[in-house]
Structure formats: C-alpha cells, structure tokens
Design an enzyme around this catalytic site. Structure first.
Site, PDB file in Angstrom:
ATOM      1  N   GLY A  71      22.177  24.504  42.262  1.00 29.34           N
ATOM      2  CA  GLY A  71      22.464  25.360  41.114  1.00 29.34           C
ATOM      3  C   GLY A  71      21.282  26.195  40.666  1.00 29.34           C
ATOM      4  N   LEU A  81      22.723  24.551  46.712  1.00 31.68           N
ATOM      5  CA  LEU A  81      21.301  24.182  46.637  1.00 31.68           C
ATOM      6  C   LEU A  81      20.989  23.424  45.345  1.00 31.68           C
ATOM      7  CD1 LEU A  81      19.896  27.613  47.919  1.00 31.68           C
ATOM      8  CD2 LEU A  81      20.284  25.518  49.253  1.00 31.68           C
ATOM      9  N   SER A 103      27.244  26.054  44.375  1.00 37.36           N
ATOM     10  CA  SER A 103      25.917  25.513  44.031  1.00 37.36           C
ATOM     11  C   SER A 103      25.401  24.630  45.164  1.00 37.36           C
ATOM     12  CB  SER A 103      25.946  24.740  42.701  1.00 37.36           C
ATOM     13  OG  SER A 103      26.160  25.602  41.619  1.00 37.36           O
ATOM     14  N   GLN A 124      37.030  25.890  47.357  1.00 37.84           N
ATOM     15  CA  GLN A 124      35.633  26.043  46.915  1.00 37.84           C
ATOM     16  C   GLN A 124      35.333  24.963  45.878  1.00 37.84           C
ATOM     17  OE1 GLN A 124      32.884  29.203  44.444  1.00 37.84           O
ATOM     18  NE2 GLN A 124      34.316  30.078  45.930  1.00 37.84           N
ATOM     19  N   SER A 156      39.811  26.481  43.792  1.00 39.48           N
ATOM     20  CA  SER A 156      38.456  26.024  43.500  1.00 39.48           C
ATOM     21  C   SER A 156      38.521  24.865  42.519  1.00 39.48           C
ATOM     22  CB  SER A 156      37.653  27.192  42.918  1.00 39.48           C
ATOM     23  OG  SER A 156      36.327  26.791  42.666  1.00 39.48           O
ATOM     24  N   ASP A 214      30.881  36.048  47.481  1.00 37.04           N
ATOM     25  CA  ASP A 214      31.698  35.311  46.520  1.00 37.04           C
ATOM     26  C   ASP A 214      31.413  35.793  45.101  1.00 37.04           C
ATOM     27  OD1 ASP A 214      33.498  32.926  45.932  1.00 37.04           O
ATOM     28  OD2 ASP A 214      31.784  32.555  44.612  1.00 37.04           O
ATOM     29  N   GLY A 249      23.676  31.107  46.033  1.00 38.93           N
ATOM     30  CA  GLY A 249      23.471  32.201  45.093  1.00 38.93           C
ATOM     31  C   GLY A 249      22.120  32.844  45.318  1.00 38.93           C
ATOM     32  N   TYR A 256      32.167  36.187  35.960  1.00 33.77           N
ATOM     33  CA  TYR A 256      30.705  36.192  36.105  1.00 33.77           C
ATOM     34  C   TYR A 256      30.136  37.379  35.319  1.00 33.77           C
ATOM     35  CZ  TYR A 256      31.291  32.744  39.871  1.00 33.77           C
ATOM     36  OH  TYR A 256      31.625  31.634  40.610  1.00 33.77           O
TER      37      TYR A 256
HETATM   38  N1  LIG Z   1      33.921  27.928  41.842  1.00 33.21           N
HETATM   39  C1  LIG Z   1      33.118  27.556  40.860  1.00 33.21           C
HETATM   40  O1  LIG Z   1      33.526  26.930  39.879  1.00 33.21           O
HETATM   41  C2  LIG Z   1      31.661  27.929  40.966  1.00 33.21           C
HETATM   42  C3  LIG Z   1      30.722  27.392  40.075  1.00 33.21           C
HETATM   43  C4  LIG Z   1      29.376  27.752  40.229  1.00 33.21           C
HETATM   44  C5  LIG Z   1      29.005  28.616  41.244  1.00 33.21           C
HETATM   45  N2  LIG Z   1      29.955  29.144  42.086  1.00 33.21           N
HETATM   46  C6  LIG Z   1      29.600  30.065  43.200  1.00 33.21           C
HETATM   47  O2  LIG Z   1      28.666  29.427  44.032  1.00 33.21           O
HETATM   48  C7  LIG Z   1      27.539  30.283  44.212  1.00 33.21           C
HETATM   49  C8  LIG Z   1      26.293  29.460  44.445  1.00 33.21           C
HETATM   50  O3  LIG Z   1      26.041  28.590  43.369  1.00 33.21           O
HETATM   51  P1  LIG Z   1      24.838  28.822  42.333  1.00 33.21           P
HETATM   52  O4  LIG Z   1      24.390  30.231  42.395  1.00 33.21           O
HETATM   53  O5  LIG Z   1      25.310  28.258  41.053  1.00 33.21           O
HETATM   54  O6  LIG Z   1      23.724  27.802  42.842  1.00 33.21           O
HETATM   55  P2  LIG Z   1      22.855  27.640  44.169  1.00 33.21           P
HETATM   56  O7  LIG Z   1      23.378  28.492  45.238  1.00 33.21           O
HETATM   57  O8  LIG Z   1      22.750  26.199  44.413  1.00 33.21           O
HETATM   58  O9  LIG Z   1      21.447  28.153  43.671  1.00 33.21           O
HETATM   59  C9  LIG Z   1      21.234  29.499  43.353  1.00 33.21           C
HETATM   60  C10 LIG Z   1      19.744  29.728  43.209  1.00 33.21           C
HETATM   61  O10 LIG Z   1      19.128  29.367  44.409  1.00 33.21           O
HETATM   62  C11 LIG Z   1      18.015  30.174  44.615  1.00 33.21           C
HETATM   63  N3  LIG Z   1      17.897  30.291  46.087  1.00 33.21           N
HETATM   64  C12 LIG Z   1      18.843  30.725  46.935  1.00 33.21           C
HETATM   65  N4  LIG Z   1      18.413  30.681  48.215  1.00 33.21           N
HETATM   66  C13 LIG Z   1      17.150  30.203  48.162  1.00 33.21           C
HETATM   67  C14 LIG Z   1      16.166  29.944  49.138  1.00 33.21           C
HETATM   68  N5  LIG Z   1      16.438  30.158  50.438  1.00 33.21           N
HETATM   69  N6  LIG Z   1      14.980  29.465  48.729  1.00 33.21           N
HETATM   70  C15 LIG Z   1      14.725  29.238  47.418  1.00 33.21           C
HETATM   71  N7  LIG Z   1      15.625  29.476  46.423  1.00 33.21           N
HETATM   72  C16 LIG Z   1      16.823  29.951  46.803  1.00 33.21           C
HETATM   73  C17 LIG Z   1      18.332  31.501  43.999  1.00 33.21           C
HETATM   74  O11 LIG Z   1      17.148  32.021  43.480  1.00 33.21           O
HETATM   75  P3  LIG Z   1      16.947  33.557  43.048  1.00 33.21           P
HETATM   76  O12 LIG Z   1      17.868  33.757  41.867  1.00 33.21           O
HETATM   77  O13 LIG Z   1      15.506  33.611  42.699  1.00 33.21           O
HETATM   78  O14 LIG Z   1      17.347  34.428  44.187  1.00 33.21           O
HETATM   79  C18 LIG Z   1      19.399  31.180  42.983  1.00 33.21           C
HETATM   80  O15 LIG Z   1      18.947  31.310  41.662  1.00 33.21           O
HETATM   81  C19 LIG Z   1      27.506  31.085  42.913  1.00 33.21           C
HETATM   82  O16 LIG Z   1      26.696  32.235  43.039  1.00 33.21           O
HETATM   83  C20 LIG Z   1      28.972  31.365  42.731  1.00 33.21           C
HETATM   84  O17 LIG Z   1      29.339  32.446  43.574  1.00 33.21           O
HETATM   85  C21 LIG Z   1      31.264  28.795  41.964  1.00 33.21           C
END
Ligand SMILES: NC(=O)c1ccc[n+]([C@@H]2O[C@H](COP(=O)([O-])OP(=O)(O)OC[C@H]3O[C@@H](n4cnc5c(N)ncnc54)[C@H](OP(=O)(O)O)[C@@H]3O)[C@@H](O)[C@H]2O)c1
Length: 286
Positions: free
Chosen positions: A212, A210, A208, A180, A158, A48, A257, A53
């Site tokens: 965020g 987990l 997000s 999404q 989304s 994704d 993420g 980004y």
């Molecule tokens: N559509 C929208 O408006 C929108 C908004 C926000 C996000 N998104 C999408 O959703 C995706 C996920 O959300 P997010 O990145 O904001 O938050 P998230 O997935 O809740 O958290 C991301 C963080 O979790 C850590 N992590 C991941 N797997 C882990 C594990 N197994 N154990 C420990 N820590 C772990 C990562 O650490 P490390 O960095 O150290 O690897 C990363 O920094 C984004 O990457 C993006 O593609 C979409």
C-alpha cells in the site's frame, strides 16, 4: 514484457495501479502523465483505475480523466492498452468513501466513466466492492446488462469472496474476466480467491501488492527475505515481491501503484525476473 491474459485480451504481466496519482499526496499533472507514459514505454498495457480515485467528492473521476489525457498525449500506439475501471464506491463528502451497488447507480456510473474515458465501450469494468444493502446478484446482474448493452467488453469484481466469485461466474459466464483483491506479503488471506481464480481461469489482480501507499517503500525492511533475495539478485525488494506474486499462478497480474516514473519502471522489470524454487519457498514462508 512477458504477457498474460485477462479474458481474451493479452496484457503485460505487470499493470499500473493509478490510484496514487489522484488521492492525497498526489503528484502534479505533469509528473502523473510522465508516470503513465513511463509505464507504457516499459511495456505496461493494463492500467487500473476507478471513478472514485480522487481527493473528495468535488473531483470524482479525477483518475479516469487523467488516464484519458495521458493516453491521448502519448506519442506511441495505445490501441493495445486495456483500461480497467471500477464503479460502486461513492465519495459522499470530504475524503469519505461510501458504497452504492444498486443497478441504477452502476448504470449511471458506467455512463459517466465512458464519457470521462472518451470511449464507446470500457475494456474491463469492475464492481468495486460488495454493497451489503444490495443483493450481490443484483449488482452483478447490472454488470451483465452493461455487457449485453455493449457498454463494457469484460466484467470484473473486486473485494469478493469465493462464494461471490462463483455466483458472479454463474451470472456472467465467460464475461467474468477478473477478480481484484488485496494481496501482499503482509496480506495473504485472499490466497484462497487467487487459487479459485487459477482453477477457473479468471485473472487475479492483487491490489496494494507492495503493502500500500506509504508502506511499499519499506517492504524490504518489514519482510527481510524479500530484501535478502533482492540484494543477492541486484534488484529491488519490490521487484522480488512482484516476481513472487507472478510465480504463484499464471492468472496473476499485479497492479503496483506509482506516482513516479522511476517506481513503475522498476516494478515493470519484475515481469522479467524469474525466481528459483528455493527462493520462492523462502518467500512463501516469509
Ligand atoms: N480494488 C480495491 O479496492 C483497491 C484498493 C486499493 C488499491 N487498488 C488498486 O491497486 C493499486 C495498487 O495498490 P496501492 O497503490 O494502494 O499500493 P501498492 O501498489 O502496494 O503501493 C503503491 C506505492 O508503491 C510505491 N512503489 C511502486 N513500485 C515501487 C518500486 N518498484 N519500488 C519502490 N516503491 C514502489 C509507489 O511509490 P511512488 O508513489 O513514489 O511511485 C506507490 O506509492 C492501486 O493503485 C489501485 O489501482 C484497488
């Protein structure tokens, strides 16, 4: 890895959210590419991304270019990888985020994404966020036109509510393949959209999942039942969280993420973790 469906496309049940590799605190390119390759090695076939980004307006498209580069440099077969990008967020200046859901903007944004991704058609193109200045049907009509023109294979939306999902479904028909929305242990208010997607057979991608960037590492500290079940199972609280989301409905495909190979490897393993009814009830109530 366990497989799920987005439209007619089969993907690994856990996707990779690529945002942390392009926003503030991002890793260097070598680590980012190793993270994407680790995801592919672990069986992840959904990545994704979004054109927005990036650090700011000056490197708009950073994440898409990074993914194109990582896929091109991967030793294995990438033909089954679905890259899901988005358009509709602008970066007007500095680190600000703006919106433009006008059809003209979305057409131009899609063309730019096609170029950065180096493809003839985008596998899944998602409208990033409703723009209050543009009628919803006009933005979704732009996605329909992009699909008719063969520039996108499937459409997604989304940050949409149930009415917007129904309207998008009316306009796009079966080409609406995904929704999404934010969904995690602390953010459960989009469960109504998740349930509607399950009813309509549309993939639901929790963003997000987990909690965020910057909060995900302490998920077990903030939600003790996730940590307790993780300890009993000998896995991480993050894996328990993703397995819990997968169990909510067969249409759910979380996109955790990552900016490090270790974290996406750990998250990907959640696809093979089956929680029992009692554990799921505990987590539902947590
Ligand atoms: N559509 C929208 O408006 C929108 C908004 C926000 C996000 N998104 C999408 O959703 C995706 C996920 O959300 P997010 O990145 O904001 O938050 P998230 O997935 O809740 O958290 C991301 C963080 O979790 C850590 N992590 C991941 N797997 C882990 C594990 N197994 N154990 C420990 N820590 C772990 C990562 O650490 P490390 O960095 O150290 O690897 C990363 O920094 C984004 O990457 C993006 O593609 C979409």
């Amino acid at each position: 890895m366990q497989q799920r469906r987005i439209g007619a496309v089969r993907v690994g049940a856990i996707g990779l959210g690529a945002m942390p590799m392009s926003v503030g605190g991002r890793p260097d390119t070598d680590r980012a590419v190793r993270t994407i390759h680790a995801a592919l090695d672990a069986g992840v076939t959904l990545i994704d991304t979004a054109d927005a980004y990036s650090l700011d307006s000056t490197d708009f498209g950073h994440n898409e270019s990074l993914i194109a580069r990582a896929l091109a440099g991967y030793g294995g077969d990438t033909s089954g990888v679905l890259v899901a990008t988005k358009g509709g967020h602008t970066r007007p200046g500095g680190s600000e985020w703006g919106l433009d859901g006008s059809p003209g903007y979305l057409r131009a944004a899609c063309d730019a994404s096609l170029t950065r991704l180096g493809v003839d058609a985008i596998g899944l193109y998602q409208f990033h966020r409703p723009d209050p200045r543009v009628p919803w049907a006009d933005s979704i009509g732009a996605l329909r036109d992009l699909a008719d023109a063969g520039k996108i294979r499937m459409a997604g939306i989304s940050n949409a509510d149930p009415d917007q999902i129904r309207t998008a479904r009316d306009i796009l028909g079966d080409r609406l393949a995904s929704v999404q929305n934010q969904f995690s242990p602390e953010f459960r208010s989009s469960e109504k959209e998740l349930r509607l997607c399950a009813e309509l057979g549309i993939a639901f991608l929790p963003w997000s999942p987990l909690g965020g960037i910057g909060r995900a590492g302490d998920l077990g500290g903030r939600f003790r039942p996730f940590a307790e079940i993780a300890e009993a199972r000998g896995v991480s609280p993050q894996q328990v969280c993703l397995a819990w989301q997968l169990a909510l409905a067969p249409v759910v495909v979380p996109i955790p993420g990552a900016s490090r190979p270790e974290t996406i490897r750990d998250s990907a393993a959640a696809a093979d973790l089956t929680l029992d009814d009692q554990e799921l009830a505990t987590l539902d109530a947590a």
